[in-house]
Design a protein around this motif. Structure first.
Motif, PDB file in Angstrom:
ATOM      1  N   LEU A  81     -28.093  97.893 -27.753  1.00  0.00           N
ATOM      2  CA  LEU A  81     -29.093  97.224 -26.921  1.00  0.00           C
ATOM      3  C   LEU A  81     -28.423  96.382 -25.834  1.00  0.00           C
ATOM      4  N   THR A  82     -27.332  95.730 -26.187  1.00  0.00           N
ATOM      5  CA  THR A  82     -26.605  94.914 -25.219  1.00  0.00           C
ATOM      6  C   THR A  82     -26.036  95.792 -24.104  1.00  0.00           C
ATOM      7  N   ARG A  83     -25.502  96.954 -24.479  1.00  0.00           N
ATOM      8  CA  ARG A  83     -25.002  97.895 -23.462  1.00  0.00           C
ATOM      9  C   ARG A  83     -26.134  98.352 -22.551  1.00  0.00           C
ATOM     10  N   GLN A  84     -27.303  98.665 -23.151  1.00  0.00           N
ATOM     11  CA  GLN A  84     -28.446  99.099 -22.349  1.00  0.00           C
ATOM     12  C   GLN A  84     -28.868  98.010 -21.371  1.00  0.00           C
ATOM     13  N   LEU A 111     -38.482  92.127 -18.835  1.00  0.00           N
ATOM     14  CA  LEU A 111     -37.882  93.288 -19.498  1.00  0.00           C
ATOM     15  C   LEU A 111     -36.547  92.912 -20.147  1.00  0.00           C
ATOM     16  N   LEU A 112     -35.692  92.250 -19.387  1.00  0.00           N
ATOM     17  CA  LEU A 112     -34.378  91.892 -19.915  1.00  0.00           C
ATOM     18  C   LEU A 112     -34.494  90.833 -21.013  1.00  0.00           C
ATOM     19  N   ALA A 113     -35.459  89.925 -20.882  1.00  0.00           N
ATOM     20  CA  ALA A 113     -35.678  88.919 -21.922  1.00  0.00           C
ATOM     21  C   ALA A 113     -36.200  89.572 -23.203  1.00  0.00           C
ATOM     22  N   ASP A 114     -37.060  90.600 -23.059  1.00  0.00           N
ATOM     23  CA  ASP A 114     -37.566  91.312 -24.245  1.00  0.00           C
ATOM     24  C   ASP A 114     -36.433  92.013 -24.988  1.00  0.00           C
ATOM     25  N   LEU A 115     -35.511  92.609 -24.238  1.00  0.00           N
ATOM     26  CA  LEU A 115     -34.345  93.227 -24.871  1.00  0.00           C
ATOM     27  C   LEU A 115     -33.523  92.180 -25.617  1.00  0.00           C
ATOM     28  N   ILE A 145     -32.414  91.763 -29.593  1.00  0.00           N
ATOM     29  CA  ILE A 145     -31.028  91.494 -29.986  1.00  0.00           C
ATOM     30  C   ILE A 145     -30.973  90.266 -30.889  1.00  0.00           C
ATOM     31  N   GLU A 146     -31.697  89.221 -30.508  1.00  0.00           N
ATOM     32  CA  GLU A 146     -31.706  87.989 -31.301  1.00  0.00           C
ATOM     33  C   GLU A 146     -32.359  88.204 -32.658  1.00  0.00           C
ATOM     34  N   LEU A 147     -33.411  89.027 -32.702  1.00  0.00           N
ATOM     35  CA  LEU A 147     -34.059  89.328 -33.981  1.00  0.00           C
ATOM     36  C   LEU A 147     -33.086  90.022 -34.921  1.00  0.00           C
ATOM     37  N   ASN A 148     -32.296  90.960 -34.399  1.00  0.00           N
ATOM     38  CA  ASN A 148     -31.273  91.621 -35.215  1.00  0.00           C
ATOM     39  C   ASN A 148     -30.283  90.607 -35.781  1.00  0.00           C
ATOM     40  N   ARG A 149     -29.887  89.650 -34.945  1.00  0.00           N
ATOM     41  CA  ARG A 149     -28.947  88.630 -35.408  1.00  0.00           C
ATOM     42  C   ARG A 149     -29.560  87.776 -36.519  1.00  0.00           C
ATOM     43  N   GLN A 150     -30.830  87.419 -36.358  1.00  0.00           N
ATOM     44  CA  GLN A 150     -31.497  86.613 -37.378  1.00  0.00           C
ATOM     45  C   GLN A 150     -31.609  87.379 -38.695  1.00  0.00           C
ATOM     46  N   ILE A 151     -31.951  88.683 -38.600  1.00  0.00           N
ATOM     47  CA  ILE A 151     -32.029  89.511 -39.808  1.00  0.00           C
ATOM     48  C   ILE A 151     -30.669  89.546 -40.495  1.00  0.00           C
ATOM     49  N   ASN A 152     -29.607  89.718 -39.703  1.00  0.00           N
ATOM     50  CA  ASN A 152     -28.263  89.758 -40.288  1.00  0.00           C
ATOM     51  C   ASN A 152     -27.866  88.433 -40.914  1.00  0.00           C
ATOM     52  N   ASN A 193     -25.413  98.235 -39.597  1.00  0.00           N
ATOM     53  CA  ASN A 193     -26.369  99.028 -38.807  1.00  0.00           C
ATOM     54  C   ASN A 193     -27.052  98.167 -37.747  1.00  0.00           C
ATOM     55  N   HIS A 194     -27.486  96.963 -38.147  1.00  0.00           N
ATOM     56  CA  HIS A 194     -28.133  96.064 -37.187  1.00  0.00           C
ATOM     57  C   HIS A 194     -27.142  95.628 -36.106  1.00  0.00           C
ATOM     58  N   GLN A 195     -25.907  95.408 -36.497  1.00  0.00           N
ATOM     59  CA  GLN A 195     -24.902  94.986 -35.521  1.00  0.00           C
ATOM     60  C   GLN A 195     -24.628  96.100 -34.515  1.00  0.00           C
ATOM     61  N   ASN A 196     -24.527  97.336 -34.988  1.00  0.00           N
ATOM     62  CA  ASN A 196     -24.321  98.470 -34.075  1.00  0.00           C
ATOM     63  C   ASN A 196     -25.514  98.623 -33.131  1.00  0.00           C
ATOM     64  N   ASN A 197     -26.728  98.431 -33.675  1.00  0.00           N
ATOM     65  CA  ASN A 197     -27.932  98.512 -32.855  1.00  0.00           C
ATOM     66  C   ASN A 197     -27.938  97.414 -31.794  1.00  0.00           C
ATOM     67  N   THR A 198     -27.519  96.226 -32.186  1.00  0.00           N
ATOM     68  CA  THR A 198     -27.438  95.105 -31.246  1.00  0.00           C
ATOM     69  C   THR A 198     -26.474  95.410 -30.106  1.00  0.00           C
ATOM     70  N   GLU A 199     -25.331  95.988 -30.436  1.00  0.00           N
ATOM     71  CA  GLU A 199     -24.347  96.309 -29.406  1.00  0.00           C
ATOM     72  C   GLU A 199     -24.854  97.401 -28.467  1.00  0.00           C
TER      73      GLU A 199
END
Length: 426
Positions: free
Chosen positions: A405-408, A168-172, A176-183, A397-403
Protein backbone atom coordinates in the motif's frame (compact mmCIF):
# COMPACT_ATOMS: atom_id res chain seq x y z
CA UNK A 1 -4.81 20.43 -15.10
CA UNK A 2 -4.10 24.08 -14.33
CA UNK A 3 -1.71 24.65 -11.42
CA UNK A 4 -1.16 27.98 -9.70
CA UNK A 5 2.18 28.67 -8.06
CA UNK A 6 2.45 30.23 -4.59
CA UNK A 7 5.09 30.76 -1.95
CA UNK A 8 4.24 28.81 1.20
CA UNK A 9 4.32 31.95 3.34
CA UNK A 10 1.58 33.49 1.17
CA UNK A 11 -0.86 30.62 1.81
CA UNK A 12 0.02 29.45 5.33
CA UNK A 13 1.30 30.60 8.72
CA UNK A 14 4.71 29.10 9.60
CA UNK A 15 6.03 28.68 13.15
CA UNK A 16 9.48 27.25 13.98
CA UNK A 17 9.30 25.25 17.20
CA UNK A 18 11.88 25.46 19.96
CA UNK A 19 10.07 23.31 22.53
CA UNK A 20 12.59 20.86 24.01
CA UNK A 21 12.11 17.48 25.67
CA UNK A 22 12.59 18.72 29.23
CA UNK A 23 10.07 18.74 32.05
CA UNK A 24 10.48 21.93 34.06
CA UNK A 25 8.72 22.66 37.33
CA UNK A 26 6.08 25.35 36.98
CA UNK A 27 5.47 24.71 33.28
CA UNK A 28 2.38 22.96 31.88
CA UNK A 29 2.67 19.20 31.19
CA UNK A 30 2.19 18.38 27.49
CA UNK A 31 2.67 15.54 25.08
CA UNK A 32 5.44 16.29 22.62
CA UNK A 33 5.20 15.51 18.92
CA UNK A 34 8.89 15.01 18.21
CA UNK A 35 11.07 14.85 15.10
CA UNK A 36 10.71 11.05 14.85
CA UNK A 37 6.91 11.27 15.19
CA UNK A 38 6.81 13.63 12.23
CA UNK A 39 9.44 11.71 10.26
CA UNK A 40 7.82 8.26 10.44
CA UNK A 41 4.12 9.13 10.04
CA UNK A 42 2.09 10.28 7.06
CA UNK A 43 -0.50 11.59 9.55
CA UNK A 44 -0.72 12.24 13.30
CA UNK A 45 -3.87 10.87 14.95
CA UNK A 46 -5.17 10.77 18.51
CA UNK A 47 -4.17 7.12 18.75
CA UNK A 48 -0.55 7.92 17.83
CA UNK A 49 -0.47 10.85 20.26
CA UNK A 50 -1.16 8.52 23.20
CA UNK A 51 2.39 7.21 22.78
CA UNK A 52 4.09 10.61 22.57
CA UNK A 53 6.55 11.48 25.33
CA UNK A 54 5.59 13.70 28.27
CA UNK A 55 7.38 17.05 28.60
CA UNK A 56 6.45 20.58 29.67
CA UNK A 57 6.00 23.90 27.91
CA UNK A 58 5.41 27.57 28.66
CA UNK A 59 1.96 28.95 27.90
CA UNK A 60 3.41 31.08 25.10
CA UNK A 61 4.84 27.90 23.52
CA UNK A 62 1.53 26.08 23.90
CA UNK A 63 -0.26 28.98 22.19
CA UNK A 64 2.16 28.93 19.24
CA UNK A 65 2.95 25.25 18.75
CA UNK A 66 -0.17 23.29 19.74
CA UNK A 67 -1.09 21.02 16.84
CA UNK A 68 -4.62 20.76 15.46
CA UNK A 69 -6.59 19.26 12.61
CA UNK A 70 -5.65 20.53 9.16
CA UNK A 71 -2.11 21.60 10.05
CA UNK A 72 1.08 20.18 8.55
CA UNK A 73 4.39 19.67 10.39
CA UNK A 74 7.79 19.21 8.74
CA UNK A 75 11.23 18.21 9.99
CA UNK A 76 13.59 21.18 9.92
CA UNK A 77 17.04 20.04 11.14
CA UNK A 78 18.87 16.72 10.88
CA UNK A 79 22.25 15.02 10.46
CA UNK A 80 21.57 14.44 6.75
CA UNK A 81 19.91 16.68 4.19
CA UNK A 82 17.67 13.81 3.10
CA UNK A 83 15.85 13.78 6.45
CA UNK A 84 14.73 17.41 6.42
CA UNK A 85 11.48 18.69 4.95
CA UNK A 86 9.67 15.41 5.72
CA UNK A 87 6.01 16.20 6.32
CA UNK A 88 3.08 14.82 8.31
CA UNK A 89 -0.60 15.83 8.35
CA UNK A 90 -2.29 16.60 11.67
CA UNK A 91 -5.48 14.55 11.33
CA UNK A 92 -7.20 15.34 14.66
CA UNK A 93 -7.62 18.08 17.24
CA UNK A 94 -5.72 17.71 20.51
CA UNK A 95 -5.95 19.25 23.95
CA UNK A 96 -2.32 19.07 25.05
CA UNK A 97 -0.04 18.08 22.17
CA UNK A 98 2.76 20.46 21.19
CA UNK A 99 5.22 20.24 18.29
CA UNK A 100 8.81 19.75 19.43
CA UNK A 101 12.03 21.40 18.29
CA UNK A 102 13.79 20.67 14.99
CA UNK A 103 10.33 20.92 13.39
CA UNK A 104 8.16 23.61 11.77
CA UNK A 105 4.39 23.93 12.14
CA UNK A 106 2.43 25.03 9.08
CA UNK A 107 -1.19 26.24 9.36
CA UNK A 108 -2.71 26.42 5.84
CA UNK A 109 -5.16 29.12 4.79
CA UNK A 110 -8.19 26.85 4.26
CA UNK A 111 -9.63 29.06 1.53
CA UNK A 112 -6.56 28.49 -0.66
CA UNK A 113 -4.94 25.18 0.25
CA UNK A 114 -6.18 21.89 1.72
CA UNK A 115 -3.97 20.51 4.52
CA UNK A 116 -4.12 16.92 3.26
CA UNK A 117 -3.09 18.04 -0.21
CA UNK A 118 -0.27 20.21 1.16
CA UNK A 119 1.07 17.24 3.15
CA UNK A 120 1.00 15.08 0.01
CA UNK A 121 2.67 17.84 -2.03
CA UNK A 122 5.48 18.05 0.55
CA UNK A 123 6.25 14.37 -0.11
CA UNK A 124 6.79 14.88 -3.85
CA UNK A 125 10.25 14.57 -5.41
CA UNK A 126 9.82 18.14 -6.65
CA UNK A 127 9.80 19.51 -3.10
CA UNK A 128 12.35 17.05 -1.72
CA UNK A 129 14.80 18.25 -4.38
CA UNK A 130 14.06 21.83 -3.35
CA UNK A 131 14.95 20.98 0.26
CA UNK A 132 18.12 19.12 -0.72
CA UNK A 133 19.29 22.04 -2.89
CA UNK A 134 18.47 24.71 -0.32
CA UNK A 135 19.51 23.05 2.93
CA UNK A 136 22.28 24.87 4.75
CA UNK A 137 25.07 23.27 6.75
CA UNK A 138 27.50 20.45 6.13
CA UNK A 139 29.08 17.55 7.93
CA UNK A 140 27.35 17.27 11.31
CA UNK A 141 24.04 19.06 10.76
CA UNK A 142 21.75 20.37 8.02
CA UNK A 143 18.90 22.83 8.45
CA UNK A 144 16.16 24.64 6.56
CA UNK A 145 16.29 28.38 7.16
CA UNK A 146 13.13 30.36 7.83
CA UNK A 147 13.44 31.97 4.39
CA UNK A 148 13.84 28.57 2.69
CA UNK A 149 10.64 27.31 4.31
CA UNK A 150 8.74 30.54 3.59
CA UNK A 151 9.75 30.42 -0.08
CA UNK A 152 8.74 26.80 -0.71
CA UNK A 153 7.09 26.84 -4.16
CA UNK A 154 3.64 25.27 -3.83
CA UNK A 155 1.69 24.22 -6.93
CA UNK A 156 -2.06 24.18 -6.37
CA UNK A 157 -4.88 22.82 -8.54
CA UNK A 158 -8.47 23.94 -7.88
CA UNK A 159 -9.64 23.32 -4.30
CA UNK A 160 -11.99 20.50 -5.33
CA UNK A 161 -9.09 18.62 -6.94
CA UNK A 162 -6.89 19.28 -3.91
CA UNK A 163 -9.48 17.75 -1.60
CA UNK A 164 -9.97 14.72 -3.85
CA UNK A 165 -6.23 14.01 -4.08
CA UNK A 166 -5.68 14.64 -0.37
CA UNK A 167 -8.56 12.37 0.63
CA UNK A 168 -7.44 9.48 -1.60
CA UNK A 169 -3.92 9.49 -0.20
CA UNK A 170 -5.21 9.94 3.36
CA UNK A 171 -7.56 6.96 2.89
CA UNK A 172 -4.61 4.82 1.81
CA UNK A 173 -2.71 5.95 4.89
CA UNK A 174 -5.67 5.05 7.15
CA UNK A 175 -5.59 1.52 5.76
CA UNK A 176 -1.82 1.41 6.38
CA UNK A 177 -2.37 2.64 9.94
CA UNK A 178 -5.14 0.09 10.51
CA UNK A 179 -2.73 -2.69 9.50
CA UNK A 180 -0.21 -1.36 12.00
CA UNK A 181 -2.81 -1.27 14.77
CA UNK A 182 -3.87 -4.85 13.99
CA UNK A 183 -0.23 -5.94 14.13
CA UNK A 184 0.28 -4.15 17.45
CA UNK A 185 -2.68 -6.08 18.86
CA UNK A 186 -1.46 -9.38 17.41
CA UNK A 187 2.00 -8.97 18.88
CA UNK A 188 0.47 -7.99 22.23
CA UNK A 189 -1.41 -11.30 22.13
CA UNK A 190 1.78 -13.27 21.46
CA UNK A 191 3.62 -11.40 24.21
CA UNK A 192 0.77 -12.01 26.66
CA UNK A 193 0.81 -15.71 25.83
CA UNK A 194 4.55 -15.80 26.60
CA UNK A 195 3.91 -14.08 29.94
CA UNK A 196 1.12 -16.45 30.92
CA UNK A 197 3.04 -19.59 30.02
CA UNK A 198 6.67 -18.80 30.82
CA UNK A 199 6.58 -16.02 33.42
CA UNK A 200 3.43 -16.82 35.40
CA UNK A 201 3.70 -20.55 34.48
CA UNK A 202 -0.01 -20.81 33.70
CA UNK A 203 0.46 -22.87 30.56
CA UNK A 204 -2.28 -25.52 30.09
CA UNK A 205 -1.82 -28.64 32.19
CA UNK A 206 -2.98 -32.11 31.12
CA UNK A 207 -6.57 -31.10 31.90
CA UNK A 208 -6.27 -27.85 29.98
CA UNK A 209 -6.26 -25.77 33.18
CA UNK A 210 -3.62 -23.12 34.06
CA UNK A 211 -0.70 -25.06 35.55
CA UNK A 212 0.48 -22.97 38.51
CA UNK A 213 -2.92 -21.51 39.42
CA UNK A 214 -4.31 -25.05 39.54
CA UNK A 215 -1.66 -26.22 41.99
CA UNK A 216 0.93 -27.54 39.56
CA UNK A 217 4.14 -28.70 41.27
CA UNK A 218 6.94 -26.11 41.44
CA UNK A 219 10.58 -26.79 42.40
CA UNK A 220 13.45 -24.52 43.40
CA UNK A 221 16.11 -23.94 40.74
CA UNK A 222 19.44 -22.92 42.21
CA UNK A 223 20.82 -21.35 39.01
CA UNK A 224 17.78 -19.15 38.51
CA UNK A 225 17.21 -18.55 42.24
CA UNK A 226 13.49 -19.12 41.80
CA UNK A 227 10.85 -21.82 41.52
CA UNK A 228 10.02 -23.28 38.12
CA UNK A 229 7.57 -26.03 37.08
CA UNK A 230 8.60 -29.53 38.05
CA UNK A 231 10.46 -31.26 35.21
CA UNK A 232 11.61 -28.01 33.60
CA UNK A 233 15.31 -27.09 33.49
CA UNK A 234 17.56 -24.21 32.50
CA UNK A 235 20.51 -23.64 30.16
CA UNK A 236 22.67 -20.76 29.02
CA UNK A 237 21.63 -19.46 25.61
CA UNK A 238 24.90 -20.62 24.06
CA UNK A 239 23.83 -24.22 24.82
CA UNK A 240 20.56 -23.70 22.95
CA UNK A 241 21.80 -21.78 19.93
CA UNK A 242 24.85 -20.25 18.24
CA UNK A 243 25.45 -16.51 18.67
CA UNK A 244 28.01 -14.63 16.61
CA UNK A 245 28.67 -11.01 15.73
CA UNK A 246 28.12 -9.57 12.27
CA UNK A 247 31.01 -7.99 10.39
CA UNK A 248 32.04 -4.62 8.97
CA UNK A 249 34.57 -5.35 6.22
CA UNK A 250 37.13 -2.60 5.73
CA UNK A 251 38.15 -0.74 3.74
CA UNK A 252 34.75 -0.42 2.10
CA UNK A 253 34.32 3.24 1.29
CA UNK A 254 31.25 3.05 -0.90
CA UNK A 255 27.75 2.01 0.15
CA UNK A 256 25.03 2.12 -2.41
CA UNK A 257 21.27 1.98 -2.55
CA UNK A 258 19.24 -1.16 -3.29
CA UNK A 259 19.96 -0.85 -7.04
CA UNK A 260 23.59 -1.87 -6.56
CA UNK A 261 24.86 -5.30 -7.60
CA UNK A 262 25.94 -6.25 -4.07
CA UNK A 263 23.66 -7.34 -1.23
CA UNK A 264 21.34 -5.69 1.30
CA UNK A 265 23.46 -4.36 4.19
CA UNK A 266 21.69 -4.60 7.56
CA UNK A 267 23.01 -1.78 9.73
CA UNK A 268 22.13 -0.84 13.28
CA UNK A 269 19.99 2.07 12.01
CA UNK A 270 17.54 -0.56 10.70
CA UNK A 271 16.81 -1.71 14.28
CA UNK A 272 14.30 1.01 15.12
CA UNK A 273 12.60 1.54 11.76
CA UNK A 274 9.52 -0.21 13.16
CA UNK A 275 8.50 -2.20 16.22
CA UNK A 276 7.60 -5.23 14.10
CA UNK A 277 9.28 -8.59 14.80
CA UNK A 278 10.15 -8.71 11.08
CA UNK A 279 12.78 -6.74 9.19
CA UNK A 280 11.54 -6.69 5.60
CA UNK A 281 13.19 -3.62 4.10
CA UNK A 282 16.84 -2.56 4.18
CA UNK A 283 18.01 0.98 3.38
CA UNK A 284 21.48 0.24 2.07
CA UNK A 285 23.40 -2.22 -0.04
CA UNK A 286 27.02 -3.31 0.39
CA UNK A 287 29.18 -3.46 -2.73
CA UNK A 288 30.33 -6.83 -4.01
CA UNK A 289 33.85 -6.33 -2.71
CA UNK A 290 32.55 -6.46 0.86
CA UNK A 291 30.09 -9.33 0.45
CA UNK A 292 32.72 -12.05 0.61
CA UNK A 293 34.10 -10.58 3.85
CA UNK A 294 30.70 -10.21 5.51
CA UNK A 295 28.45 -12.37 7.69
CA UNK A 296 25.61 -13.47 5.44
CA UNK A 297 22.20 -14.62 6.62
CA UNK A 298 19.23 -16.32 5.01
CA UNK A 299 15.56 -15.26 5.33
CA UNK A 300 13.94 -15.71 8.76
CA UNK A 301 17.26 -15.59 10.61
CA UNK A 302 16.98 -14.14 14.13
CA UNK A 303 19.30 -11.18 14.70
CA UNK A 304 19.73 -9.04 17.84
CA UNK A 305 21.03 -5.47 17.93
CA UNK A 306 24.13 -5.12 20.10
CA UNK A 307 25.11 -1.45 19.77
CA UNK A 308 23.46 1.99 20.03
CA UNK A 309 20.05 0.42 20.80
CA UNK A 310 21.06 -3.05 22.08
CA UNK A 311 18.77 -5.99 22.70
CA UNK A 312 16.24 -5.55 19.86
CA UNK A 313 15.42 -8.92 18.22
CA UNK A 314 14.31 -9.12 14.58
CA UNK A 315 13.59 -11.86 12.06
CA UNK A 316 15.23 -10.66 8.85
CA UNK A 317 13.15 -11.59 5.81
CA UNK A 318 15.71 -11.47 3.02
CA UNK A 319 19.17 -12.75 2.24
CA UNK A 320 21.58 -10.10 3.43
CA UNK A 321 24.94 -9.19 4.97
CA UNK A 322 24.87 -8.20 8.63
CA UNK A 323 26.81 -5.29 10.15
CA UNK A 324 28.76 -5.87 13.37
CA UNK A 325 26.13 -3.83 15.20
CA UNK A 326 24.05 -7.03 15.17
CA UNK A 327 24.37 -10.49 16.70
CA UNK A 328 23.26 -13.44 14.56
CA UNK A 329 21.38 -16.25 16.32
CA UNK A 330 21.32 -19.64 14.55
CA UNK A 331 21.46 -23.43 15.02
CA UNK A 332 18.49 -23.88 17.36
CA UNK A 333 15.61 -26.33 17.33
CA UNK A 334 12.70 -24.91 15.31
CA UNK A 335 10.34 -25.01 18.31
CA UNK A 336 12.60 -22.49 20.06
CA UNK A 337 12.11 -19.90 17.27
CA UNK A 338 9.49 -17.62 18.82
CA UNK A 339 10.32 -18.62 22.38
CA UNK A 340 13.87 -17.29 21.90
CA UNK A 341 12.52 -14.11 20.30
CA UNK A 342 10.42 -13.32 23.37
CA UNK A 343 13.08 -14.42 25.84
CA UNK A 344 15.43 -11.83 24.32
CA UNK A 345 12.70 -9.21 23.97
CA UNK A 346 11.64 -9.62 27.62
CA UNK A 347 15.19 -9.37 29.01
CA UNK A 348 16.08 -6.28 26.99
CA UNK A 349 16.11 -3.96 30.01
CA UNK A 350 18.58 -6.29 31.74
CA UNK A 351 20.73 -6.28 28.61
CA UNK A 352 20.67 -2.48 28.50
CA UNK A 353 21.97 -2.33 32.07
CA UNK A 354 24.82 -4.65 31.08
CA UNK A 355 25.69 -2.66 27.96
CA UNK A 356 28.72 -0.36 28.13
CA UNK A 357 29.57 2.93 26.47
CA UNK A 358 28.85 6.56 27.33
CA UNK A 359 27.33 7.60 24.00
CA UNK A 360 26.60 4.42 22.03
CA UNK A 361 25.77 1.43 24.18
CA UNK A 362 27.48 -1.82 23.24
CA UNK A 363 26.40 -5.28 24.31
CA UNK A 364 29.18 -7.83 24.65
CA UNK A 365 28.37 -11.09 22.88
CA UNK A 366 29.19 -13.07 26.03
CA UNK A 367 26.38 -11.37 27.97
CA UNK A 368 23.80 -12.87 25.67
CA UNK A 369 25.58 -16.22 25.36
CA UNK A 370 25.78 -16.68 29.13
CA UNK A 371 22.20 -15.65 29.91
CA UNK A 372 20.45 -18.48 31.79
CA UNK A 373 17.21 -19.41 30.08
CA UNK A 374 14.35 -21.61 31.34
CA UNK A 375 13.86 -24.75 29.23
CA UNK A 376 10.20 -25.86 29.26
CA UNK A 377 8.96 -29.36 28.42
CA UNK A 378 9.23 -29.92 24.68
CA UNK A 379 5.49 -30.61 24.36
CA UNK A 380 4.75 -27.18 25.87
CA UNK A 381 7.30 -25.53 23.56
CA UNK A 382 5.79 -27.26 20.54
CA UNK A 383 2.28 -26.13 21.47
CA UNK A 384 3.48 -22.56 22.06
CA UNK A 385 5.34 -22.57 18.74
CA UNK A 386 2.22 -23.64 16.82
CA UNK A 387 0.06 -20.96 18.43
CA UNK A 388 2.53 -18.11 18.01
CA UNK A 389 3.52 -19.15 14.49
CA UNK A 390 -0.07 -18.49 13.37
CA UNK A 391 0.03 -15.03 14.94
CA UNK A 392 3.42 -14.23 13.42
CA UNK A 393 2.27 -15.25 9.94
CA UNK A 394 -0.65 -12.82 10.25
CA UNK A 395 1.71 -10.04 11.37
CA UNK A 396 4.00 -10.66 8.40
CA UNK A 397 1.07 -10.74 5.95
CA UNK A 398 -0.23 -7.41 7.26
CA UNK A 399 3.26 -5.93 7.12
CA UNK A 400 3.72 -7.03 3.50
CA UNK A 401 0.30 -5.57 2.66
CA UNK A 402 1.27 -2.31 4.36
CA UNK A 403 4.46 -2.08 2.31
CA UNK A 404 2.53 -2.72 -0.90
CA UNK A 405 0.00 0.00 0.00
CA UNK A 406 2.86 2.37 0.80
CA UNK A 407 4.42 1.67 -2.61
CA UNK A 408 1.05 2.31 -4.29
CA UNK A 409 0.67 5.59 -2.41
CA UNK A 410 4.18 6.71 -3.32
CA UNK A 411 3.70 5.75 -6.98
CA UNK A 412 0.32 7.50 -7.19
CA UNK A 413 1.64 10.66 -5.59
CA UNK A 414 3.60 12.13 -8.53
CA UNK A 415 1.00 10.95 -11.07
CA UNK A 416 -1.80 12.73 -9.21
CA UNK A 417 0.27 15.85 -8.63
CA UNK A 418 1.29 16.34 -12.26
CA UNK A 419 -2.10 15.41 -13.70
CA UNK A 420 -1.06 12.09 -15.30
CA UNK A 421 -3.67 10.34 -13.15
CA UNK A 422 -7.00 11.52 -11.81
CA UNK A 423 -9.50 10.23 -9.26
CA UNK A 424 -12.93 9.37 -10.64
CA UNK A 425 -16.19 9.22 -8.71
CA UNK A 426 -15.54 5.57 -7.75
Amino acid sequence: MELKKYKLADIAKIEISGVDKKTIEGETPVRLCNFVDVYYNWAITKDKAKRFMIASAKQSEIDRFSIGKGMVAITKDSETKYDIGVATYIADNFDNVVLGYHCALITPNPTIVDGKYLNAFMHTQYIQKYFENNASGSGQRYTLSNDTISNIPVLLPPMEVQRTIGKLLADLDRKIELNRQINDNLEAMAKQLYNYWFVQFDFPNEEGKPYKSSGGAMVWNEKLKREIPKGWSCESLQNICSIKRGASPRPIDEYMDSSCNGMPWVKISDATVSSSPFLTQIKECIIQEGVSKSVRVIPNTLIVSNSATPGIPKFIQLEACVHDGWLVVTNYNEVFTYYLYYVIKMIRQNLLHMASGSIFKNLKTDYLKEFICIIPHMNILELYHKKVEKIMKQILNHQNNTEELTRQRDELLPLLMNGQASVNSD
